[in-house]
Scaffold this active site. Sequence first.
Site, PDB file in Angstrom:
ATOM      1  N   GLU A   3       0.820  -1.213   0.000  1.00  0.00           N
ATOM      2  CA  GLU A   3       0.000   0.000   0.000  1.00  0.00           C
ATOM      3  C   GLU A   3       0.854   1.264   0.000  1.00  0.00           C
ATOM      4  OE1 GLU A   3      -1.654  -1.063   4.074  1.00  0.00           O
ATOM      5  OE2 GLU A   3      -1.551   1.099   4.264  1.00  0.00           O
TER       6      GLU A   3
ATOM      7  N   HIS B  43      -5.730  -2.518  -1.690  1.00  0.00           N
ATOM      8  CA  HIS B  43      -5.825  -1.740  -0.456  1.00  0.00           C
ATOM      9  C   HIS B  43      -6.924  -0.705  -0.658  1.00  0.00           C
ATOM     10  CE1 HIS B  43      -4.610   1.654   2.239  1.00  0.00           C
ATOM     11  NE2 HIS B  43      -4.475   0.652   3.070  1.00  0.00           N
TER      12      HIS B  43
HETATM   13 CA    CA Z   1      -2.727  -1.819   5.894  1.00  0.00          CA
END
Ligand code: CA
Length: 389
Positions: A252, A302
């Site tokens: 992410e 994400h």
């Molecule tokens: Ca995370």
Amino acid sequence: MKITKIVSHVLQYDMPEELGYSQQFYARRSAHLVEVQTDDGIVGWGECFGPGNIAIANKGIVEKVIQPMILGDDPLDRDVIWHKVYNLMRDHGQKGMPMQSLSGVDIALWDIAGKVAGLPIHKLIGGAHRNKVQAYGYGMMLKRESVEDHVARFADEAAAIRDMGFLGAKMKVGLGPKKDVKLCEAVRRGVGDDFKFMVDANHCYTTSDAFYVGRALEDLDAYWFEEPVAPEDLDGYRELRAGLKVNISGGEAEFNRWGWRQILENRGLDIAQPEVCALGGISEYLRVLALCHAHFTPVINHVWGSAIAVATNLQLLAAMPPLPGGLNPWEPMLEFDTTDNKFRDDLLANPLDIQGQVKSSGGYVSIPQAPGIGVEPDMEFIKRFEIAS
Ligand code: CA
């Protein structure tokens, strides 16, 4: 068709309670929406990853750096625009906030492209490989309370997330390796034996501490161990993946195809978690997805932020090809934050009602079918929560 104006809207409110993860506590929810206006009246919406003062700084990049580069350009030339902006910002930010800012603009351009075509983004990409996607719920955040209170609360919250209908539950850790293992045991007790649970460290461990926690996660049959070590620690990721049975996930905090090329070639991830609102928008997400699949690394996006980010991710999850495919294929999941978030629940004129869908459909969420990202924010709501800056 021409881009006539780009406006960043930074929204904030004080949450009912303070929440924490391994890096900090926070008491304010924020969202950063990007509105791209055009000369024929079509408006596109996007979102930039980044809370609080990061969002305020990114607003400056969107409006004062990116906007002057592309005013007057045809919004349908989104790949041309992406490369023009990236090349002009390259010397000042190949990762981080400039990429987060470009992401919101790029998503808005895809929203415009969908509205011009009269098609949802998953159709523009190539169609829906699935018309609904399974969702997992995350919660179990850190608080300023004792280990014992954490243990009791995590067991209860884990059971509550399972009972909401989600197909998995994700917890935070970050009290320290020994205490964290107690939390993980509590969550396994809370969800029961046959339910997926995942552990998110937000890169708080050294490699040796991550091995300690990771071995406990093997015994507890956790599904994945997320961001165990710092994103820059490619060697640590590779060693953990080679040495642990639990799936190692992350990504992410990685940006664009060049950053992703490095982490994929390094072989440190079992599951990749690209963040479309940070890594460079939909244009770059599709390239990163292709890179992940070129390495046979499965992808679970994400997801963080408002209903704009959730809808964008639903479009992308629909359009994600099966890897490797089969009668009963491995399926991606929608990440869903179960903590208080008005910007996800109340932003839209027609809310997605993810929690309601999950509850009534056995853990699944349908894909928005309206043009573009498939949702429209309520301008009155935006005005109510927008901060002056
Ligand atoms: Ca995370």
